[in-house]
Design a protein around this motif. Structure first.
Motif, short mmCIF file in Angstrom:
data_model
loop_
_atom_site.label_atom_id
_atom_site.label_comp_id
_atom_site.label_asym_id
_atom_site.label_seq_id
_atom_site.Cartn_x
_atom_site.Cartn_y
_atom_site.Cartn_z
N SER A 101 0.85 -1.18 0.00
CA SER A 101 0.00 0.00 0.00
C SER A 101 0.88 1.24 0.00
N GLU A 102 0.28 2.36 -0.33
CA GLU A 102 1.03 3.62 -0.34
C GLU A 102 1.42 4.02 1.08
N THR A 103 0.59 3.64 2.07
CA THR A 103 0.91 3.94 3.47
C THR A 103 2.19 3.23 3.87
N ASP A 104 2.30 1.95 3.50
CA ASP A 104 3.52 1.20 3.79
C ASP A 104 4.73 1.86 3.13
N ALA A 105 4.53 2.33 1.90
CA ALA A 105 5.63 2.97 1.17
C ALA A 105 6.08 4.25 1.88
N LEU A 106 5.12 4.99 2.42
CA LEU A 106 5.44 6.24 3.11
C LEU A 106 6.29 5.97 4.35
N ILE A 107 5.89 4.98 5.13
CA ILE A 107 6.63 4.67 6.36
C ILE A 107 8.00 4.08 6.03
N LEU A 108 8.06 3.22 5.02
CA LEU A 108 9.34 2.64 4.63
C LEU A 108 10.29 3.69 4.08
N GLU A 109 9.76 4.67 3.37
CA GLU A 109 10.57 5.77 2.86
C GLU A 109 11.27 6.49 4.03
N ASN A 110 10.52 6.72 5.09
CA ASN A 110 11.09 7.39 6.25
C ASN A 110 12.20 6.55 6.89
N ASP A 111 11.97 5.24 6.99
CA ASP A 111 12.99 4.36 7.57
C ASP A 111 14.29 4.41 6.76
N TYR A 112 14.17 4.41 5.44
CA TYR A 112 15.36 4.46 4.58
C TYR A 112 16.06 5.82 4.68
N ILE A 113 15.29 6.89 4.76
CA ILE A 113 15.91 8.21 4.86
C ILE A 113 16.72 8.33 6.15
N LYS A 114 16.15 7.80 7.26
CA LYS A 114 16.89 7.84 8.52
C LYS A 114 18.15 6.98 8.45
N GLN A 115 18.09 5.89 7.71
CA GLN A 115 19.25 5.00 7.60
C GLN A 115 20.35 5.57 6.71
N TYR A 116 19.97 6.08 5.52
CA TYR A 116 20.98 6.47 4.53
C TYR A 116 21.34 7.96 4.56
N MET A 117 20.46 8.79 5.14
CA MET A 117 20.68 10.24 5.17
C MET A 117 21.09 10.75 3.78
N PRO A 118 20.27 10.55 2.74
CA PRO A 118 20.68 10.88 1.37
C PRO A 118 20.87 12.39 1.16
N LYS A 119 21.77 12.71 0.27
CA LYS A 119 22.14 14.10 0.02
C LYS A 119 20.97 14.93 -0.49
N TYR A 120 20.12 14.35 -1.35
CA TYR A 120 19.08 15.12 -2.00
C TYR A 120 17.72 15.03 -1.31
N ASN A 121 17.66 14.40 -0.11
CA ASN A 121 16.41 14.37 0.66
C ASN A 121 16.39 15.48 1.70
N VAL A 122 15.20 15.93 2.04
CA VAL A 122 15.04 16.81 3.20
C VAL A 122 15.16 15.93 4.44
N LEU A 123 16.09 16.23 5.34
CA LEU A 123 16.42 15.33 6.44
C LEU A 123 15.91 15.88 7.77
N LEU A 124 15.24 15.00 8.54
CA LEU A 124 14.86 15.30 9.92
C LEU A 124 15.89 14.60 10.80
N ARG A 125 16.75 15.35 11.48
CA ARG A 125 17.94 14.75 12.08
C ARG A 125 17.72 14.20 13.47
N ASP A 126 16.61 14.50 14.11
CA ASP A 126 16.35 13.86 15.41
C ASP A 126 14.85 13.68 15.60
N ASP A 127 14.49 12.78 16.51
CA ASP A 127 13.09 12.42 16.71
C ASP A 127 12.26 13.55 17.31
N LYS A 128 12.91 14.59 17.90
CA LYS A 128 12.15 15.68 18.49
C LYS A 128 11.33 16.43 17.45
N SER A 129 11.77 16.39 16.20
CA SER A 129 11.09 17.15 15.16
C SER A 129 9.97 16.35 14.49
#
Length: 609
Positions: free
Chosen positions: A73-101
């Motif tokens: 589902s698209e919901t699963d894709a949304l959550i998985l996208e966030n997991d990958y962004i936190k793992q890889y910290m890609p250069k061209y993504n907008v990054l949320l660097r800590d859980d407080k945000s």
């Protein structure tokens, strides 16, 4: 975009499912992670001529490779996208660097609580639901909540200043507590249901609403009952179980798919109930290896040669059973001083994770099979095996499918140097033959395929017939007749199933001289033949099942001349059903309004065949 990345070739094999994509640069670093409802459509947008902005142009210029992970589902894709962004910290993504945000959904503690978006310190009294992966997820959830529960989402200043209902009340997105359009008790009931929904207790919410609907109906409050009915219907349509974000602990989930000489092990690394990462492995497979042996060898090597950078989970879930599972558990415990449980039969959330892994393994194998380099290599091997003097540009394969002679369908699939050419697939509904006569069915299908062929038409270099010597002879005879006046003609090869129908044991037969030969089970040429044969078989079965279902869903009354929709309805209503109509006498049929004695006789004779 680097010179080594062929975007056009890549896009040919991308699925149209929902999922997440990862873009890599030439050094193998992830530079961007994104999600899409339709991966093919979204990824295609990166490679059009006029890109929307400089950032996208810079991103595309550095792409050397793209990985995709399918989700359900698209919901699963949304959550998985966030997991990958936190793992890889890609250069061209907008990054949320800590859980407080991370944002939350906030349900205030007012007399008439409001639902709101919240980010930052949790100072205000009320309930906080989350955290959510990003602001978009919260806004989507709030939009959904408005449709399901008529709770206010306006801020307090707007709420206190109202003297008449706002637009949200008019479109049934708010119950209007600001101007007393709803009682305090009813509003609190909706707040309670919304709280349960946000906690994931969907079935409890539906159960309570069903009870309220029945009570309202028994009290003759039909408008209230209808409102509860509509709310239940909406809940059942939109409620999704979040397969990718429940607290299921740490585990490795392995989906396996094996076809045409290629095996893929797709691993999902689940940590704290979320997909921490995923990866596909393609082991080299010796000749005539069973899936169980492949599984055992992979598991042994992967976990006993354990990468110290990864954490060993408590559970390993595999889509297929294999030999020595218990022994492998003991070996891992002895070698790594940590016990693990290897499971092959799981339910609930674990089964959902396993389905995702299997889906991705299947997609990965199909992608590899259709990949240009693999297909080109196998075409070359096939040309060598068949001692072809010219390159094979086009191949076709025919198959017949039916159930005890019912709803016979023939399929024709086409392969070119890029792999399957699905736009050119054809199905033939076979009619006017003795049920179950595969020879007559093959003759009709081949005749229709080459009925108006000429030298400029699409003539296959190789024509495969999925069947034995009998079907091959019929096909060869038809081809000889159709191509007698042409200088070119396809080479016919029959594919006869081997002992026990096991892949790798097929016998191939030339149509012209009926010479039989075999290819090694690990031959890429045989794998290409198996691929086109399997695709033809799949396409024929799908067409046959659709035709059979359509036939069985069509009332036998529809085939009787003079019996239209009105008369069919009258017969079925008056006599009580189709079986009663079939068992009725002429006199009983003639009593039905609108049915004359002559028409009754016609219906009686037609239904008795």
């Amino acid at each position: 975009m680097t010179d080594s990345f062929n975007a056009a070739l890549f896009l040919k094999s991308v699925s149209s499912s929902a999922g997440v994509y990862r873009m890599y640069n030439a050094r193998g670093s992830v530079i961007y992670v994104g999600k899409a409802k339709d991966l093919k459509k979204r990824l295609s947008s990166y490679f059009r001529r006029n890109l929307p902005n400089v950032k996208t142009q810079a991103l595309v210029s550095h792409i050397a490779n793209i990985d995709v992970t399918l989700t359900h589902s698209e919901t699963d894709a949304l959550i998985l996208e966030n997991d990958y962004i936190k793992q890889y910290m890609p250069k061209y993504n907008v990054l949320l660097r800590d859980d407080k945000s991370y944002p939350y959904i906030f349900l205030s503690g007012h007399k008439h609580p409001r639902l709101a978006y919240h980010r930052g310190p949790q100072r205000e009294k009320g309930h906080y639901f989350g955290p959510y992966p990003n602001g978009g997820a919260v806004r989507e959830s709030l939009h959904l909540m408005q449709k399901l529960f008529p709770i206010r989402q306006c801020d307090d200043l707007y709420y206190k200043a109202r003297s008449r209902p706002c637009l949200q009340y008019q479109i049934a997105r708010c119950s209007g507590p600001c101007v007393a359009k709803v009682s305090d008790e009813e509003y609190q009931e909706q707040v309670k249901l919304a709280t349960l929904f946000l906690k994931g207790k969907d079935q409890q919410v539906v159960g309570e609403l069903v009870g309220k609907m029945e009570t309202a109906s028994q009290s003759l409050q039909f408008e209230d009952a209808a409102r509860y009915r509509d709310q239940i219907s909406a809940l059942r349509r939109v409620a999704e179980q979040q397969e990718v974000s429940n607290d299921s602990g740490d585990m490795d989930v392995i989906g396996v798919y094996y076809s045409s000489g290629i095996a893929c092990f797709h691993l999902l690394f689940i940590r704290s109930g979320k997909i921490f990462g995923s990866r596909s492995y393609y082991p080299a497979i010796p000749d005539k290896t069973e899936l169980s042996e492949i599984l055992r060898a992979f598991m042994l090597q992967f976990y006993l040669n354990f990468d110290s950078q990864r954490t060993l989970p408590k559970e390993i879930i595999v889509s297929h059973a294999f030999d020595d599972i218990h022994e492998l558990e003991l070996a891992i415990e002895q070698a790594l001083s940590k016990s693990v449980a290897i499971k092959t039969k799981v339910r609930s959330e674990r089964a959902s994770f396993l389905r995702i892994a299997e889906t991705n393994a299947h997609h990965a194998v199909e992608t590899r099979l259709s990949h240009q380099n693999t297909v080109e290599e196998r075409f070359l091997l096939l040309e060598e095996a068949l001692e072809q003097s010219q390159a094979i540009a086009r191949m076709e394969c025919f198959d017949i499918s039916h159930t005890m002679g019912e709803s016979t369908v023939a399929s024709c699939v086409v392969f070119n140097r890029q792999g399957p050419s699905k736009a050119e697939y054809r199905r033939y509904n076979i009619n006017d033959i003795t049920p179950g006569d595969d020879y007559a069915a093959m003759k009709q299908a081949i005749s229709r395929r080459f009925d108006k062929i000429d030298a400029s038409g699409k003539i296959p270099d190789i024509l495969f017939i999925d069947g034995g010597i009998g079907q091959l002879r019929i096909a060869q005879k038809v081809v000889n007749e159709k191509f007698v006046h042409l200088d070119v003609a396809p080479t016919l090869i029959g594919i006869a199933k081997g002992e026990g129908r096991k892949p790798g044991l097929e016998t191939l037969i030339y149509g012209e001289n009926e010479i039989a030969f075999n290819l090694p089970a690990d031959s890429g040429a045989l794998h290409l033949i198996q691929h086109i044969r399997d695709e033809s078989h799949r396409f024929a079965i799908t067409g046959h099942r659709n035709k059979r279902q359509k036939t069985r869903n069509t009332s036998s009354l529809e085939s009787i001349a003079g019996v239209g929709p009105k008369r069919r309805k009258a017969l079925l209503q008056y006599l009580g059903g189709l079986q009663q109509v079939k068992g009725a006498s002429v006199a009983e049929l003639a009593k039905v309004p609108g049915i004359s004695l002559e028409m009754a006789q016609t219906i009686h004779d037609a239904l008795r065949g």
